[in-house]
Design a protein around this motif. Structure first.
Motif, PDB file in Angstrom:
ATOM      1  N   THR A  43      31.101  35.413  43.986  1.00 58.78           N
ATOM      2  CA  THR A  43      32.239  35.610  44.885  1.00 58.78           C
ATOM      3  C   THR A  43      33.432  36.064  44.050  1.00 58.78           C
ATOM      4  O   THR A  43      33.380  36.079  42.817  1.00 58.78           O
ATOM      5  CB  THR A  43      32.593  34.313  45.629  1.00 58.78           C
ATOM      6  OG1 THR A  43      32.829  33.258  44.669  1.00 58.78           O
ATOM      7  CG2 THR A  43      31.467  33.887  46.570  1.00 58.78           C
ATOM      8  N   THR A  44      34.500  36.464  44.716  1.00 55.97           N
ATOM      9  CA  THR A  44      35.740  36.816  44.012  1.00 55.97           C
ATOM     10  C   THR A  44      36.857  35.898  44.487  1.00 55.97           C
ATOM     11  O   THR A  44      36.875  35.464  45.644  1.00 55.97           O
ATOM     12  CB  THR A  44      36.140  38.280  44.246  1.00 55.97           C
ATOM     13  OG1 THR A  44      36.261  38.520  45.653  1.00 55.97           O
ATOM     14  CG2 THR A  44      35.099  39.217  43.664  1.00 55.97           C
ATOM     15  N   GLU A  45      37.798  35.627  43.586  1.00 57.81           N
ATOM     16  CA  GLU A  45      38.951  34.804  43.911  1.00 57.81           C
ATOM     17  C   GLU A  45      40.220  35.504  43.440  1.00 57.81           C
ATOM     18  O   GLU A  45      40.186  36.332  42.516  1.00 57.81           O
ATOM     19  CB  GLU A  45      38.834  33.423  43.264  1.00 57.81           C
ATOM     20  CG  GLU A  45      37.755  32.563  43.884  1.00 57.81           C
ATOM     21  CD  GLU A  45      37.921  31.092  43.553  1.00 57.81           C
ATOM     22  OE1 GLU A  45      38.896  30.733  42.842  1.00 57.81           O
ATOM     23  OE2 GLU A  45      37.078  30.292  43.997  1.00 57.81           O
ATOM     24  N   ASN A  46      41.330  35.153  44.067  1.00 54.16           N
ATOM     25  CA  ASN A  46      42.610  35.754  43.751  1.00 54.16           C
ATOM     26  C   ASN A  46      43.187  35.129  42.478  1.00 54.16           C
ATOM     27  O   ASN A  46      44.202  34.436  42.490  1.00 54.16           O
ATOM     28  CB  ASN A  46      43.576  35.575  44.926  1.00 54.16           C
ATOM     29  CG  ASN A  46      44.868  36.356  44.735  1.00 54.16           C
ATOM     30  OD1 ASN A  46      44.873  37.416  44.110  1.00 54.16           O
ATOM     31  ND2 ASN A  46      45.960  35.828  45.254  1.00 54.16           N
ATOM     32  N   ILE A  47      42.494  35.379  41.375  1.00 52.26           N
ATOM     33  CA  ILE A  47      42.877  34.871  40.057  1.00 52.26           C
ATOM     34  C   ILE A  47      42.993  36.055  39.116  1.00 52.26           C
ATOM     35  O   ILE A  47      42.121  36.929  39.102  1.00 52.26           O
ATOM     36  CB  ILE A  47      41.839  33.862  39.539  1.00 52.26           C
ATOM     37  CG1 ILE A  47      41.843  32.600  40.411  1.00 52.26           C
ATOM     38  CG2 ILE A  47      42.091  33.508  38.078  1.00 52.26           C
ATOM     39  CD1 ILE A  47      40.766  31.602  40.052  1.00 52.26           C
ATOM     40  N   LEU A  48      44.050  36.098  38.335  1.00 50.43           N
ATOM     41  CA  LEU A  48      44.293  37.214  37.421  1.00 50.43           C
ATOM     42  C   LEU A  48      43.173  37.296  36.388  1.00 50.43           C
ATOM     43  O   LEU A  48      42.897  36.329  35.676  1.00 50.43           O
ATOM     44  CB  LEU A  48      45.636  37.043  36.720  1.00 50.43           C
ATOM     45  CG  LEU A  48      46.130  38.227  35.871  1.00 50.43           C
ATOM     46  CD1 LEU A  48      46.479  39.415  36.768  1.00 50.43           C
ATOM     47  CD2 LEU A  48      47.350  37.816  35.043  1.00 50.43           C
ATOM     48  N   ASN A  49      42.513  38.458  36.326  1.00 44.34           N
ATOM     49  CA  ASN A  49      41.467  38.646  35.326  1.00 44.34           C
ATOM     50  C   ASN A  49      42.050  39.274  34.061  1.00 44.34           C
ATOM     51  O   ASN A  49      43.228  39.665  34.044  1.00 44.34           O
ATOM     52  CB  ASN A  49      40.305  39.466  35.902  1.00 44.34           C
ATOM     53  CG  ASN A  49      40.682  40.899  36.244  1.00 44.34           C
ATOM     54  OD1 ASN A  49      41.517  41.522  35.598  1.00 44.34           O
ATOM     55  ND2 ASN A  49      40.040  41.446  37.273  1.00 44.34           N
ATOM     56  N   PRO A  50      41.291  39.370  32.982  1.00 43.05           N
ATOM     57  CA  PRO A  50      41.847  39.892  31.722  1.00 43.05           C
ATOM     58  C   PRO A  50      42.191  41.369  31.763  1.00 43.05           C
ATOM     59  O   PRO A  50      42.805  41.891  30.837  1.00 43.05           O
ATOM     60  CB  PRO A  50      40.754  39.600  30.691  1.00 43.05           C
ATOM     61  CG  PRO A  50      39.516  39.419  31.476  1.00 43.05           C
ATOM     62  CD  PRO A  50      39.926  38.860  32.785  1.00 43.05           C
ATOM     63  N   ARG A  51      41.810  42.077  32.849  1.00 46.58           N
ATOM     64  CA  ARG A  51      42.198  43.475  33.019  1.00 46.58           C
ATOM     65  C   ARG A  51      43.525  43.608  33.758  1.00 46.58           C
ATOM     66  O   ARG A  51      43.978  44.716  34.030  1.00 46.58           O
ATOM     67  CB  ARG A  51      41.092  44.225  33.769  1.00 46.58           C
ATOM     68  CG  ARG A  51      39.818  44.382  32.983  1.00 46.58           C
ATOM     69  CD  ARG A  51      38.687  44.993  33.802  1.00 46.58           C
ATOM     70  NE  ARG A  51      38.064  44.028  34.693  1.00 46.58           N
ATOM     71  CZ  ARG A  51      38.020  44.114  36.016  1.00 46.58           C
ATOM     72  NH1 ARG A  51      38.584  45.143  36.623  1.00 46.58           N
ATOM     73  NH2 ARG A  51      37.410  43.197  36.734  1.00 46.58           N
ATOM     74  N   VAL A  53      44.187  42.382  36.877  1.00 43.43           N
ATOM     75  CA  VAL A  53      43.979  42.523  38.313  1.00 43.43           C
ATOM     76  C   VAL A  53      43.769  41.144  38.922  1.00 43.43           C
ATOM     77  O   VAL A  53      43.037  40.315  38.367  1.00 43.43           O
ATOM     78  CB  VAL A  53      42.758  43.428  38.614  1.00 43.43           C
ATOM     79  CG1 VAL A  53      42.534  43.556  40.112  1.00 43.43           C
ATOM     80  CG2 VAL A  53      42.944  44.797  37.972  1.00 43.43           C
ATOM     81  N   ASN A  54      44.380  40.884  40.076  1.00 45.10           N
ATOM     82  CA  ASN A  54      44.230  39.588  40.740  1.00 45.10           C
ATOM     83  C   ASN A  54      42.930  39.515  41.532  1.00 45.10           C
ATOM     84  O   ASN A  54      42.919  39.388  42.756  1.00 45.10           O
ATOM     85  CB  ASN A  54      45.422  39.329  41.661  1.00 45.10           C
ATOM     86  CG  ASN A  54      46.634  38.848  40.898  1.00 45.10           C
ATOM     87  OD1 ASN A  54      46.554  37.902  40.111  1.00 45.10           O
ATOM     88  ND2 ASN A  54      47.760  39.500  41.115  1.00 45.10           N
ATOM     89  N   SER A  55      41.831  39.614  40.835  1.00 44.59           N
ATOM     90  CA  SER A  55      40.508  39.507  41.454  1.00 44.59           C
ATOM     91  C   SER A  55      39.504  39.162  40.357  1.00 44.59           C
ATOM     92  O   SER A  55      39.192  40.007  39.523  1.00 44.59           O
ATOM     93  CB  SER A  55      40.118  40.821  42.141  1.00 44.59           C
ATOM     94  OG  SER A  55      38.842  40.714  42.742  1.00 44.59           O
TER      95      SER A  55
END
Length: 207
Positions: A43-51, A53-55
């Motif tokens: 699944t995806t969550e609205n969490i900032l990834n290392p790129r 992006v908030n996904s």
């Protein structure tokens, strides 16, 4: 932010980087069918990834047996290969990486997600040895795990596993981690991240 294709914030990350390929076919899309999902949900969550992006991709175990995502085999050339990926702790204490030939030969490396230290490792069969494992802190709870192996075969399958404890293959239902930016390089050291979307990608050398 992590180094992507040798550039961060528009500036070169190193004076020079060599020609290098990322053999992982979908390096940042774990919903793609190329990634085998065994006893896990993606699944995806609205969490900032290392790129930036908030996904973020969330990998959740749905079984108490070994739970993992796995890439198709990467082609091997030379004596050493480096596998790396970015991970953020969820609600489980350990994960581990399995690099193997698709059969009974390979290597497992556990990572402690509480303090991001290197756990135990376990070779099985023959033909695989571990050169080193390292962990780099990229901030905001994200770490890059890097594992250098020596492999006498021609292909390597890559797994990222959810684990209950150090040295344990089993997991708990509902245990989860966040994963991003997976890379497999035919070299004894890692370079900056090379995104892929459907096939291996080669970055030309800096001049």
């Amino acid at each position: 932010y992590p180094l992507i294709d040798g550039v961060v914030n528009g500036c070169p990350s190193h004076l020079l980087e060599p020609t290098r390929s990322n053999e992982i076919t979908y390096s940042q899309d774990f919903t793609n069918a190329d990634w085998t999902k065994t006893r896990v949900d993606i699944t995806t969550e609205n969490i900032l990834n290392p790129r930036g992006v908030n996904s973020s991709f969330k990998i959740t175990s749905n079984n108490t047996s070994e739970s993992f995502i796995q890439q198709p085999p990467s082609s091997v050339s030379g004596a050493n290969q480096t596998f790396s990926f970015f991970i953020k702790k969820g609600n489980t204490d350990f994960c581990h990486i399995t690099l193997f030939d698709g059969g009974s030969n390979g290597f497992r490396q556990w990572i402690n997600l509480n303090d991001f230290t290197i756990g135990s490792n376990l070779p099985f069969g023959s033909g695989f040895t571990l050169d080193n494992t390292s962990i780099e802190n990229y901030g905001n709870g994200w770490y890059r795990v890097l594992m250098v192996i020596n492999n006498s075969g021609s292909t390597v399958f890559s797994r990222i596993n959810i684990s209950n404890t150090d040295g344990n293959n089993s997991s708990s239902i509902g245990s989860y981690i966040y994963v991003d930016m997976v890379q497999f390089e035919n070299s004894s050291y890692a370079t900056s991240y090379i995104p892929t979307q459907g096939s291996a990608v080669t970055r030309v050398a800096d001049v």
